[in-house]
Design an enzyme around this catalytic site. Structure first.
Site, PDB file in Angstrom:
ATOM      1  CD  GLU A 229      -2.886   1.197   2.396  1.00 49.10           C
ATOM      2  OE1 GLU A 229      -3.207   0.115   2.907  1.00 49.10           O
ATOM      3  OE2 GLU A 229      -3.365   2.291   2.754  1.00 49.10           O
TER       4      GLU A 229
ATOM      5  NE  ARG B 139      -9.370   0.387   8.836  1.00 50.65           N
ATOM      6  CZ  ARG B 139     -10.640   0.356   8.373  1.00 50.65           C
ATOM      7  NH1 ARG B 139     -11.528  -0.443   8.922  1.00 50.65           N
ATOM      8  NH2 ARG B 139     -10.997   1.126   7.378  1.00 50.65           N
TER       9      ARG B 139
ATOM     10  CD  GLU C 100      -8.578  -4.303   5.288  1.00 54.56           C
ATOM     11  OE1 GLU C 100      -9.493  -3.496   5.047  1.00 54.56           O
ATOM     12  OE2 GLU C 100      -7.519  -3.981   5.821  1.00 54.56           O
TER      13      GLU C 100
HETATM   14  N1  LUZ Z   1      -5.468   2.111   4.437  1.00 59.77           N
HETATM   15  C1  LUZ Z   1      -5.682   3.394   4.765  1.00 59.77           C
HETATM   16  C2  LUZ Z   1      -6.221   1.126   4.922  1.00 59.77           C
HETATM   17  O1  LUZ Z   1      -4.946   4.243   4.318  1.00 59.77           O
HETATM   18  N2  LUZ Z   1      -6.715   3.693   5.547  1.00 59.77           N
HETATM   19  C3  LUZ Z   1      -7.535   2.773   6.068  1.00 59.77           C
HETATM   20  O2  LUZ Z   1      -8.465   3.098   6.795  1.00 59.77           O
HETATM   21  C4  LUZ Z   1      -7.278   1.417   5.759  1.00 59.77           C
HETATM   22  N3  LUZ Z   1      -8.016   0.447   6.264  1.00 59.77           N
HETATM   23  C5  LUZ Z   1      -7.737  -0.806   5.969  1.00 59.77           C
HETATM   24  C6  LUZ Z   1      -6.676  -1.086   5.141  1.00 59.77           C
HETATM   25  N4  LUZ Z   1      -5.936  -0.140   4.615  1.00 59.77           N
HETATM   26 MO1  MOS Z   2      -4.694  -2.976   3.131  1.00 56.73          MO
HETATM   27  S1  MOS Z   2      -4.138  -3.450   4.983  1.00 56.73           S
HETATM   28  O1  MOS Z   2      -6.258  -2.942   2.890  1.00 56.73           O
HETATM   29  O2  MOS Z   2      -3.562  -2.458   2.102  1.00 56.73           O
END
Ligand code: LUZ
Ligand code: MOS
Length: 767
Positions: A237, A315, A718
């Protein structure tokens, strides 16, 4: 309203499966290399904290085939890759903060030469104090971001009304992503002063933005393209950007294509993982087992730079009460800076860590009160209209429906009785059972990120090409996007071609993350398809002399009038539209309605909707050896109206097993020097087929699904990971069946070693 959306393609469809089973699937490393391609490799820090005194690259530079050794001084823009907070250099300048921190980039004619050159580099570093424990970092005042305090009601008053008050600690370990495809990127010169990057990323725009920052250019100079990636799980990510920046930097300096694909060992060393957490809690219940108050403190091990840690922490706070209604809550969360690689997103994104703590609190409270934990769990499940800590209220709450269906259909009472009988008959083998309810909020907690775009072209022969911001990472989103377009146009999925994800076609994307990829991109795609459809309908209404264009139906490759008197083949419709110079392309946009959050009070309506489910996990423990296996994983899950049942089922099964891995087997070990002691897949054990419960069964909770979910098919990425938390408590229960007085700490993972010590009441650490 498109009539044809009523008729969803219910059959399970996979665009990629035929490629996978024939070995034809193309990943980053399958791209043909351009001639003149160079190879990069990082020289990384070998100590976890220190000052760089001297770097000697002379020997490496003289190695034939070494083209250049790049340091931070060669960066034309900013030496900065931090996404949320600018605290992470691409290449170390004076200080190193973790083992694996990149210091230099070696560029060579082959990757073997680059590898060899790496071993010839000498860096002299004076070691400074190394901290690897989050509580130690907390005590030393080392934070990555401001603490989060969030409260609702008045816990102090509530505790005074409680009959039972239980305090304790809980700890959960990190988790390595082990995506099958390691991190990597390939940069090629793309015309004059522009660079094209193929990246294994969940966030092409994050890569584009970071590369532009490092090169000191504008985003329109950088094109990022992703066909598909071989797994992400959150690890790509944010953390796909540095490698892309490195190869782009080399391409910028040398004018040649440059590629870097990390070896598994490098990837394990250098990249961040799921955040380990240490937490403490206090839970209060009344005489009827209602939870009246809950307090918790979370100490997140963030590693050496912020990365996504502040968002992950948020979160955790939002999921601190999991699937339960608690009227009075007061939690504090700290992102602690340690000398480990920066920890990052991992499926669940802090939610699982928060949920583990309240499950531990309930389990311990049940033990002390002398009742089964499910009594407390069931009593406190969310109801319709229950308010979460963050002010949002449940709508279409399925918490009790999932629990009830699981209880009835999987015959909990009968099974519990059978387990009790088994345990009486088997002195050296014990079974355990646990229930795990899950409630997970769908949307990026950062409201701004909840938007997406899509581009649709209908070609003059009637074939359709679609582009979205979604990244296929083996979660099946490609198939879902194709289904959305097929359903919209009333065409077969064979008529739809999904293009690569490319920043020049779809810009400003949010990463494929937060379980929201199909919802956000699917809705944008739907918007684009509807624009084209409404143009076609207008044309046909005129052609057929129909007043209300909306009554025209597109189905089974045909356009037809409502009464069926007029019909035209899709290809003819498109040809006619083309002749009439009608625009056959559209760009769609979607921004989730209703959601908002006040960033200071953390009150609002952050989530589009919630996903619910209940899992039952059962295990058998060998009480001589401490080994165990899972007998069954039974799940009732709220899919809404699943768009693709096979894809969704795969997510549930895979998610649960990944959660079981986190909770039982996967033990990330860093020693006090910050060295990764579980740095290969022989000593870091991930789930294999033997870790999968012998019987896995998933039932659909029949619900309609939310309007904010794509075609009412709820997000599924998830939530199922957290079913795996049940595995931990089923083991705990089996150990208690053998040794009712066991004093096992609530510390995950529950490895076979910990089970063995728990069985025999050994509490001191064996090292
Ligand atoms: N990524 C993010 C995430 O930037 N914000 C989120 O709330 C999130 N939640 C789950 C997985 N990735
Ligand atoms: Mo994610 S933890 O939804 O990249």
């Amino acid at each position: 309203m498109i009539p044809s959306t009523k008729k969803k393609e219910k059959k399970s469809f996979s665009v990629d499966a035929p490629l996978h089973v024939t070995g034809k699937t193309q990943y980053l490393d399958d791209l043909p290399e351009l001639s003149g391609t160079l190879f990069a490799k990082v020289y990384a820090a070998k100590v976890a904290h220190g000052t760089i005194n001297k770097i000697d690259t002379t020997k490496a530079e003289h190695l034939p085939g070494v083209v250049r050794i790049i340091s931070y001084r060669d960066i034309p823009g900013q030496n900065q890759v931090g996404g949320i907070i600018a605290d992470e250099p691409l290449l170390a300048e004076k200080e190193v903060d973790f083992i694996g921190m990149p210091i230099l980039i070696i560029i060579a004619e082959t990757d073997v030469i680059a590898h060899h050159a790496c071993q010839l580099i000498e860096v002299d570093i004076t070691t400074k104090k190394i901290i690897v424990d989050p509580v130690e970092a907390y005590e030393a005042g080392h934070f990555l971001s401001d603490p989060i305090h969030c409260k609702k009601g008045d816990t102090t008053t509530a505790f005074s009304k409680c009959k039972y008050i239980v305090e304790g600690e809980a700890e959960s370990g990190g988790q390595e992503h082990v995506y099958l495809e390691t991190q990597g990127a390939y940069a090629i010169p793309n015309g004059d002063r522009s660079i094209k990057i193929f990246s294994s990323t969940q966030g092409p725009t994050a890569v584009q933005r970071t590369v532009a920052k490092v090169l000191g250019c504008t985003m329109n100079q950088i094109e990022v393209d992703v066909n598909r990636i071989g797994g992400g799980f959150g690890g790509k990510e944010d953390q796909a950007s540095p490698w892309a920046a490195m190869v782009a930097l080399a391409t910028h300096l040398l004018g040649r294509p440059v590629k870097y694909i990390l070896e598994r060992g490098e990837d394990l060393q250098m990249t961040g993982k799921r955040h380990p957490y240490k937490s403490s809690y206090k839970i209060g219940l009344d005489a009827d087992y209602n939870i009246l108050a809950y307090e918790a403190q979370y100490y997140q091990n963030g590693g050496a730079a912020a990365d996504l840690s502040p968002a992950v922490l948020q979160r955790t706070v939002f999921h601190s009460t999991n699937s339960y209604f608690v009227p009075n809550v007061n939690v504090s969360a700290y992102s602690c800076r340690t000398n480990l690689p920066p920890n990052t997103a991992f499926r669940g994104f802090g939610g699982p860590q928060g949920m583990f703590v309240i499950e531990a609190a309930i389990h311990k409270a049940a033990r002390i009160i002398g009742i089964p934990a499910p009594v407390i769990q069931e009593k406190n499940l969310l109801n319709e209209g229950s308010e979460f800590l963050y002010g949002q209220k449940t709508e279409d709450c399925e918490a009790r429906n999932c629990w009830q269906q699981a209880k009835v259909n999987y015959e909990i009472e009968k099974r519990q009785a059978a387990i009790t009988a088994y345990n009486q008959e088997h002195p050296n083998c014990k079974k355990g059972l646990a229930l795990m309810p899950v409630c997970f909020g769908i949307s990026f907690t950062n409201t701004m990120m909840n938007n997406a775009r899509a581009l649709v072209h209908v070609y003059s022969d009637g074939s359709v090409g679609i582009s979205t911001g979604a990244i296929e990472m083996r979660q099946g989103v490609s198939s879902k996007m194709i289904q959305v377009a097929a359903v919209s146009f009333g065409l077969s999925t064979l008529a739809i071609k999904l293009e690569t994800t490319n920043t020049t076609r779809v810009a400003n994307t949010s990463p494929s993350a937060a379980s929201a990829t199909a919802d956000l991109n699917g809705k944008a795609l739907l918007d684009a398809c509807q624009q084209i459809l409404s143009r076609l309908k207008m044309m046909l209404a005129k052609e057929w002399d129909i007043n209300d264009a909306d009554t025209i139906i597109f189905e089974n490759g045909l356009a037809s009038s409502f009464d069926g008197s007029k019909k035209m083949d899709w290809k003819k419709v498109i040809l006619l539209a083309f002749q009439q110079r009608i625009n056959l392309s559209a760009k769609g946009h979607y921004a989730t309605p209703r959601i908002h959050i006040d960033r200071t009070t953390l009150q609002g309506h952050p989530f589009a909707y919630h996903v619910y489910g209940t899992a039952i996990l059962t295990c058998t423990v060998d009480c001589i050896r401490g080994n165990y296996e899972f007998d069954a994983g039974n799940i009732v899950h709220d899919f809404g109206t699943s768009l693709n049942p096979a894809v969704d089922l795969g997510q549930i099964e895979g998610g649960m097993v990944q959660g079981i891995g986190w909770m039982t087997l996967e033990e990330l070990i860093y020693n006090k020097k910050g060295e990764l002691k579980s740095g290969n897949l022989a000593n870091y054990k991930i789930p294999d087929i033997y870790s999968v419960p012998k019987k896995v069964d998933v039932q659909y909770l029949e619900t309609e699904g939310s309007d904010l979910a794509i075609l009412k098919s709820k997000a599924v990425g998830e939530p199922p990971l957290m079913y795996g938390i049940g595995a931990y408590f089923s083991l705990y229960n089996a150990v208690m069946a053998f040794n009712p007085a066991t004093e096992m700490a609530y510390s995950a993972p529950m490895t076979a070693e910990k089970v063995l010590m728990g069985l025999y009441g050994i509490t001191e650490e064996v090292s």
